[in-house]
Design a protein around this motif. Structure first.
Motif, PDB file in Angstrom:
ATOM      1  N   ASP A  33       0.820  -1.215   0.000  1.00 35.02           N
ATOM      2  CA  ASP A  33       0.000   0.000   0.000  1.00 35.02           C
ATOM      3  C   ASP A  33       0.854   1.265   0.000  1.00 35.02           C
ATOM      4  N   GLY A  34       1.945   1.255   0.755  1.00 32.96           N
ATOM      5  CA  GLY A  34       2.761   2.456   0.852  1.00 32.96           C
ATOM      6  C   GLY A  34       3.525   2.795  -0.415  1.00 32.96           C
ATOM      7  N   PHE A  35       3.544   1.897  -1.391  1.00 28.87           N
ATOM      8  CA  PHE A  35       4.303   2.111  -2.632  1.00 28.87           C
ATOM      9  C   PHE A  35       3.401   2.554  -3.780  1.00 28.87           C
ATOM     10  N   VAL A  36       2.098   2.498  -3.587  1.00 23.36           N
ATOM     11  CA  VAL A  36       1.179   2.792  -4.696  1.00 23.36           C
ATOM     12  C   VAL A  36       1.305   4.249  -5.140  1.00 23.36           C
ATOM     13  N   ALA A  37       1.315   5.174  -4.170  1.00 24.70           N
ATOM     14  CA  ALA A  37       1.413   6.592  -4.531  1.00 24.70           C
ATOM     15  C   ALA A  37       2.712   6.877  -5.274  1.00 24.70           C
ATOM     16  N   TYR A  38       3.799   6.186  -4.900  1.00 24.46           N
ATOM     17  CA  TYR A  38       5.078   6.377  -5.595  1.00 24.46           C
ATOM     18  C   TYR A  38       4.961   5.934  -7.045  1.00 24.46           C
ATOM     19  N   LEU A  39       4.251   4.837  -7.301  1.00 25.47           N
ATOM     20  CA  LEU A  39       4.120   4.343  -8.679  1.00 25.47           C
ATOM     21  C   LEU A  39       3.321   5.298  -9.549  1.00 25.47           C
ATOM     22  N   THR A  40       2.454   6.129  -8.947  1.00 24.06           N
ATOM     23  CA  THR A  40       1.715   7.091  -9.770  1.00 24.06           C
ATOM     24  C   THR A  40       2.666   8.065 -10.462  1.00 24.06           C
ATOM     25  N   ARG A  41       3.839   8.303  -9.878  1.00 27.65           N
ATOM     26  CA  ARG A  41       4.813   9.191 -10.532  1.00 27.65           C
ATOM     27  C   ARG A  41       5.363   8.548 -11.807  1.00 27.65           C
ATOM     28  N   VAL A  99       3.824   6.835 -13.962  1.00 34.21           N
ATOM     29  CA  VAL A  99       2.878   6.896 -15.077  1.00 34.21           C
ATOM     30  C   VAL A  99       2.267   8.293 -15.206  1.00 34.21           C
ATOM     31  N   ALA A 100       2.936   9.294 -14.598  1.00 28.39           N
ATOM     32  CA  ALA A 100       2.516  10.701 -14.717  1.00 28.39           C
ATOM     33  C   ALA A 100       1.095  10.929 -14.227  1.00 28.39           C
ATOM     34  N   MET A 101       0.724  10.231 -13.145  1.00 30.85           N
ATOM     35  CA  MET A 101      -0.585  10.459 -12.529  1.00 30.85           C
ATOM     36  C   MET A 101      -0.438  10.954 -11.091  1.00 30.85           C
ATOM     37  N   ASP A 102       0.744  11.468 -10.731  1.00 31.09           N
ATOM     38  CA  ASP A 102       0.969  11.893  -9.360  1.00 31.09           C
ATOM     39  C   ASP A 102       0.183  13.149  -9.003  1.00 31.09           C
ATOM     40  N   HIS A 103      -0.350  13.877  -9.999  1.00 32.37           N
ATOM     41  CA  HIS A 103      -1.179  15.033  -9.681  1.00 32.37           C
ATOM     42  C   HIS A 103      -2.461  14.626  -8.950  1.00 32.37           C
ATOM     43  N   VAL A 104      -2.845  13.362  -9.091  1.00 30.76           N
ATOM     44  CA  VAL A 104      -4.052  12.888  -8.403  1.00 30.76           C
ATOM     45  C   VAL A 104      -3.837  12.853  -6.900  1.00 30.76           C
ATOM     46  N   VAL A 105      -2.621  12.531  -6.464  1.00 25.45           N
ATOM     47  CA  VAL A 105      -2.346  12.402  -5.028  1.00 25.45           C
ATOM     48  C   VAL A 105      -1.605  13.617  -4.506  1.00 25.45           C
ATOM     49  N   ALA A 145       3.825  14.812   2.863  1.00 26.72           N
ATOM     50  CA  ALA A 145       4.030  13.444   2.372  1.00 26.72           C
ATOM     51  C   ALA A 145       3.225  12.432   3.158  1.00 26.72           C
ATOM     52  N   ASP A 146       2.946  12.721   4.443  1.00 28.93           N
ATOM     53  CA  ASP A 146       2.215  11.763   5.269  1.00 28.93           C
ATOM     54  C   ASP A 146       0.710  11.973   5.228  1.00 28.93           C
ATOM     55  N   THR A 147       0.234  12.858   4.332  1.00 30.40           N
ATOM     56  CA  THR A 147      -1.202  13.079   4.202  1.00 30.40           C
ATOM     57  C   THR A 147      -1.851  11.880   3.519  1.00 30.40           C
ATOM     58  N   PRO A 148      -2.979  11.393   4.037  1.00 25.83           N
ATOM     59  CA  PRO A 148      -3.637  10.248   3.398  1.00 25.83           C
ATOM     60  C   PRO A 148      -4.024  10.581   1.959  1.00 25.83           C
ATOM     61  N   PRO A 149      -4.003   9.604   1.060  1.00 23.42           N
ATOM     62  CA  PRO A 149      -4.389   9.874  -0.334  1.00 23.42           C
ATOM     63  C   PRO A 149      -5.843  10.313  -0.419  1.00 23.42           C
ATOM     64  N   PRO A 150      -6.170  11.154  -1.410  1.00 18.39           N
ATOM     65  CA  PRO A 150      -7.521  11.694  -1.510  1.00 18.39           C
ATOM     66  C   PRO A 150      -8.542  10.717  -2.064  1.00 18.39           C
ATOM     67  N   LEU A 151      -8.129   9.509  -2.427  1.00 20.59           N
ATOM     68  CA  LEU A 151      -9.068   8.515  -2.920  1.00 20.59           C
ATOM     69  C   LEU A 151      -8.582   7.135  -2.490  1.00 20.59           C
ATOM     70  N   PRO A 152      -9.464   6.149  -2.477  1.00 19.22           N
ATOM     71  CA  PRO A 152      -9.087   4.814  -2.002  1.00 19.22           C
ATOM     72  C   PRO A 152      -7.912   4.234  -2.789  1.00 19.22           C
ATOM     73  N   LEU A 153      -7.129   3.400  -2.114  1.00 18.96           N
ATOM     74  CA  LEU A 153      -5.948   2.805  -2.750  1.00 18.96           C
ATOM     75  C   LEU A 153      -6.325   1.947  -3.955  1.00 18.96           C
ATOM     76  N   GLY A 154      -7.506   1.323  -3.909  1.00 15.68           N
ATOM     77  CA  GLY A 154      -7.924   0.511  -5.048  1.00 15.68           C
ATOM     78  C   GLY A 154      -8.032   1.335  -6.315  1.00 15.68           C
ATOM     79  N   ARG A 155      -8.515   2.563  -6.200  1.00 15.07           N
ATOM     80  CA  ARG A 155      -8.626   3.416  -7.389  1.00 15.07           C
ATOM     81  C   ARG A 155      -7.251   3.904  -7.845  1.00 15.07           C
ATOM     82  N   LEU A 156      -6.352   4.157  -6.879  1.00 10.02           N
ATOM     83  CA  LEU A 156      -4.989   4.512  -7.269  1.00 10.02           C
ATOM     84  C   LEU A 156      -4.326   3.368  -8.035  1.00 10.02           C
TER      85      LEU A 156
END
Length: 205
Positions: free
Chosen positions: A56-64, A66-72, A77-88
């Motif tokens: 789970d802690g690596f999902v937000a890193y992978l968004t970078r 694929v150029a989707m890090d603007h979503v998170v 850095a320790d702020t919870p993601p704005p959407l469920p991890l499944g959608r990320l």
């Protein structure tokens, strides 16, 4: 690396001195124990880069990647993601598809649907306002306007202005509500675990 493998790398004189109970033998045991955690990671390293297997802690890193890090995007850095991890995970899994269609109505609609989990987004181009797009947000996604705004700003063409409006809730008394998902869809195909609608072929109206 196992102790026996390490021992084979030593000169013959050291190998003879590395018997049970020896100081060198104890050092080799310690070296094996120190290598074990890293070898466990390397044995399953491919899972770190698989959208649906990575921790789970690596999902937000992978968004970078694929150029989707603007979503998170978040101030901390320790702020919870704005959407469920499944959608990320779905966004990462569809990263190549989204990159291919970036700047198109299909690309924007697909990114919005994957991020919000809601279908029915509409994209209108007013005839009296060239290079302007009105993004219609279905009522079910009205509570996710912050994420929607970041996605729209990133997915739209640079020369286009945009306006985001929320559609009114459907009238329960209407026996035949319009189906927004029926517009611009030529079927459904699955990529990863999420289902995304296929774009209409260019030769269709």
């Amino acid at each position: 690396m196992r102790r026996a493998a390490i021992e084979r790398l030593l000169p013959a004189a050291y190998q003879r001195a590395a018997g049970p109970g020896s100081v060198l033998g104890a050092l080799l045991d310690v070296m094996e124990a120190l290598h074990a955690p890293d070898e466990a990671v390397l044995a399953d390293v491919d899972s770190l880069f698989a959208p649906y297997r990575t921790p789970d802690g690596f999902v937000a890193y992978l968004t970078r990647w694929v150029a989707m890090d603007h979503v998170v995007a978040a101030p901390r850095a320790d702020t919870p993601p704005p959407l469920p991890l499944g959608r990320l995970r779905d966004l990462v899994a569809h990263g190549a598809l989204l990159a291919r269609w970036r700047g198109t109505p299909y690309g924007m609609r697909t990114a919005l649907e994957l991020a919000t989990g809601v279908t029915g987004f509409g994209l209108d181009e007013p005839a009296d306002r060239p290079f302007h797009v009105v993004v219609r947000v279905p009522p079910a996604a009205a509570g996710q306007l912050a994420v929607i705004t970041r996605i729209v700003e990133a997915e739209k063409p640079a020369a286009v202005t945009v306006e985001i409006v929320t559609d009114p809730a459907p009238d329960p008394a209407d026996p035949h509500p319009a189906d927004p998902d029926a517009v611009g869809v030529a079927g459904v195909r699955a990529v990863g675990r999420a289902h995304v609608s296929s774009p209409v072929p260019p030769d269709q109206p």
